[in-house]
Design a protein around this motif. Sequence first.
Motif, PDB file in Angstrom:
ATOM      1  N   GLU A 142      51.674  30.251  50.046  1.00 30.91           N
ATOM      2  CA  GLU A 142      53.021  30.874  50.555  1.00 30.91           C
ATOM      3  C   GLU A 142      53.690  31.667  49.443  1.00 30.91           C
ATOM      4  OE1 GLU A 142      57.017  29.135  52.744  1.00 30.91           O
ATOM      5  OE2 GLU A 142      55.188  28.179  53.303  1.00 30.91           O
ATOM      6  N   LEU A 143      53.495  30.974  48.316  1.00 34.10           N
ATOM      7  CA  LEU A 143      54.391  31.711  47.345  1.00 34.10           C
ATOM      8  C   LEU A 143      53.490  32.901  47.211  1.00 34.10           C
ATOM      9  CD1 LEU A 143      56.383  31.703  44.980  1.00 34.10           C
ATOM     10  CD2 LEU A 143      54.663  30.512  43.405  1.00 34.10           C
ATOM     11  N   MET A 144      52.278  33.067  47.085  1.00 33.48           N
ATOM     12  CA  MET A 144      51.475  34.140  46.959  1.00 33.48           C
ATOM     13  C   MET A 144      51.804  35.200  47.937  1.00 33.48           C
ATOM     14  SD  MET A 144      48.277  32.843  45.130  1.00 33.48           S
ATOM     15  CE  MET A 144      47.329  34.341  44.993  1.00 33.48           C
ATOM     16  N   GLN A 145      52.010  34.785  49.028  1.00 40.27           N
ATOM     17  CA  GLN A 145      52.303  35.798  50.179  1.00 40.27           C
ATOM     18  C   GLN A 145      53.631  36.397  50.011  1.00 40.27           C
ATOM     19  OE1 GLN A 145      51.434  33.497  53.855  1.00 40.27           O
ATOM     20  NE2 GLN A 145      49.351  34.038  53.884  1.00 40.27           N
ATOM     21  N   SER A 146      54.624  35.596  49.759  1.00 40.30           N
ATOM     22  CA  SER A 146      55.995  36.050  49.550  1.00 40.30           C
ATOM     23  C   SER A 146      56.135  37.177  48.259  1.00 40.30           C
ATOM     24  CB  SER A 146      56.922  34.845  49.591  1.00 40.30           C
ATOM     25  OG  SER A 146      56.862  34.114  48.370  1.00 40.30           O
ATOM     26  N   ILE A 147      55.298  36.825  47.312  1.00 41.64           N
ATOM     27  CA  ILE A 147      55.364  37.523  46.052  1.00 41.64           C
ATOM     28  C   ILE A 147      54.037  38.120  46.008  1.00 41.64           C
ATOM     29  CG2 ILE A 147      55.765  37.610  43.757  1.00 41.64           C
ATOM     30  CD1 ILE A 147      57.283  35.021  43.796  1.00 41.64           C
ATOM     31  N   MET A 169      53.077  40.780  44.126  1.00 48.32           N
ATOM     32  CA  MET A 169      52.373  41.041  42.727  1.00 48.32           C
ATOM     33  C   MET A 169      51.941  39.838  42.140  1.00 48.32           C
ATOM     34  SD  MET A 169      52.916  44.159  42.251  1.00 48.32           S
ATOM     35  CE  MET A 169      52.970  44.355  40.311  1.00 48.32           C
ATOM     36  N   LEU A 170      52.354  38.586  42.373  1.00 56.33           N
ATOM     37  CA  LEU A 170      51.816  37.466  41.770  1.00 56.33           C
ATOM     38  C   LEU A 170      50.264  37.196  42.157  1.00 56.33           C
ATOM     39  CD1 LEU A 170      52.097  34.784  40.255  1.00 56.33           C
ATOM     40  CD2 LEU A 170      52.657  33.677  42.305  1.00 56.33           C
ATOM     41  N   ALA A 171      50.229  37.471  43.435  1.00 57.07           N
ATOM     42  CA  ALA A 171      48.632  37.541  43.871  1.00 57.07           C
ATOM     43  C   ALA A 171      47.723  38.563  43.008  1.00 57.07           C
ATOM     44  CB  ALA A 171      48.595  37.840  45.401  1.00 57.07           C
ATOM     45  N   TYR A 172      48.350  39.765  42.899  1.00 62.35           N
ATOM     46  CA  TYR A 172      47.743  40.838  42.260  1.00 62.35           C
ATOM     47  C   TYR A 172      47.493  40.619  40.777  1.00 62.35           C
ATOM     48  CZ  TYR A 172      46.381  45.416  40.872  1.00 62.35           C
ATOM     49  OH  TYR A 172      45.937  46.793  40.142  1.00 62.35           O
ATOM     50  N   ALA A 173      48.385  39.910  40.241  1.00 62.92           N
ATOM     51  CA  ALA A 173      48.285  39.643  38.830  1.00 62.92           C
ATOM     52  C   ALA A 173      47.272  38.436  38.855  1.00 62.92           C
ATOM     53  CB  ALA A 173      49.752  39.025  38.243  1.00 62.92           C
ATOM     54  N   ILE A 174      47.070  37.389  39.576  1.00 60.13           N
ATOM     55  CA  ILE A 174      46.050  36.481  39.397  1.00 60.13           C
ATOM     56  C   ILE A 174      44.848  36.929  39.685  1.00 60.13           C
ATOM     57  CG2 ILE A 174      45.321  34.256  40.750  1.00 60.13           C
ATOM     58  CD1 ILE A 174      48.195  33.511  41.088  1.00 60.13           C
ATOM     59  N   LYS A 175      44.640  38.118  40.635  1.00 60.35           N
ATOM     60  CA  LYS A 175      43.398  38.711  40.808  1.00 60.35           C
ATOM     61  C   LYS A 175      42.817  39.348  39.514  1.00 60.35           C
ATOM     62  CE  LYS A 175      43.729  39.365  45.707  1.00 60.35           C
ATOM     63  NZ  LYS A 175      43.849  40.653  46.934  1.00 60.35           N
ATOM     64  N   ILE A 176      43.842  40.110  38.795  1.00 59.23           N
ATOM     65  CA  ILE A 176      43.495  40.864  37.601  1.00 59.23           C
ATOM     66  C   ILE A 176      43.088  40.147  36.459  1.00 59.23           C
ATOM     67  CG2 ILE A 176      44.460  42.074  35.814  1.00 59.23           C
ATOM     68  CD1 ILE A 176      43.982  43.710  38.269  1.00 59.23           C
ATOM     69  N   VAL A 177      44.023  38.836  36.229  1.00 51.86           N
ATOM     70  CA  VAL A 177      43.369  37.665  35.306  1.00 51.86           C
ATOM     71  C   VAL A 177      42.105  37.263  35.657  1.00 51.86           C
ATOM     72  CG1 VAL A 177      44.258  35.411  34.354  1.00 51.86           C
ATOM     73  CG2 VAL A 177      45.662  37.316  34.722  1.00 51.86           C
ATOM     74  N   GLY A 178      41.913  36.979  36.894  1.00 54.83           N
ATOM     75  CA  GLY A 178      40.370  36.320  37.231  1.00 54.83           C
ATOM     76  C   GLY A 178      39.289  37.335  37.117  1.00 54.83           C
ATOM     77  N   ALA A 179      39.600  38.726  37.194  1.00 55.62           N
ATOM     78  CA  ALA A 179      38.640  39.729  36.940  1.00 55.62           C
ATOM     79  C   ALA A 179      38.344  39.867  35.503  1.00 55.62           C
ATOM     80  CB  ALA A 179      39.017  41.024  37.642  1.00 55.62           C
ATOM     81  N   LEU A 180      39.504  39.711  34.851  1.00 47.85           N
ATOM     82  CA  LEU A 180      39.363  39.930  33.104  1.00 47.85           C
ATOM     83  C   LEU A 180      38.671  38.759  32.675  1.00 47.85           C
ATOM     84  CD1 LEU A 180      42.901  41.190  32.327  1.00 47.85           C
ATOM     85  CD2 LEU A 180      40.755  42.426  32.113  1.00 47.85           C
ATOM     86  N   TYR A 181      38.767  37.569  33.110  1.00 45.78           N
ATOM     87  CA  TYR A 181      38.001  36.360  32.820  1.00 45.78           C
ATOM     88  C   TYR A 181      36.400  36.435  33.102  1.00 45.78           C
ATOM     89  CZ  TYR A 181      36.596  31.749  32.136  1.00 45.78           C
ATOM     90  OH  TYR A 181      36.123  30.415  31.913  1.00 45.78           O
TER      91      TYR A 181
END
Length: 94
Positions: free
Chosen positions: A34-39, A41-53
Amino acid sequence: MSSTKGFKSGFMVSIGVFSAGVLQTLLVAFGLGELMQSIPMLAYAIKIVGALYLSYLGIQMLLRWYRNNLQVGHIRITENLTNFSLINKGFLNN
């Protein structure tokens, strides 16, 4: 891991994977989705960190393969890992 390091190492990695699954389930149960749906940019940041990892893991795997192929007689370099580092490896790779 079990095929190259044995049952104990594979079991330790499995404990790490299981622990990560439990943590992910708890985070979703307590509202991370729910937090990721409401924000968004947080979901996008987590995706970017995952792709970098994942990119980091891929580069490390290619470098390890390259170093092993440089060895005379193609002797594989194996590392001795502690139980904690095996669990950590399973946890992070989940």
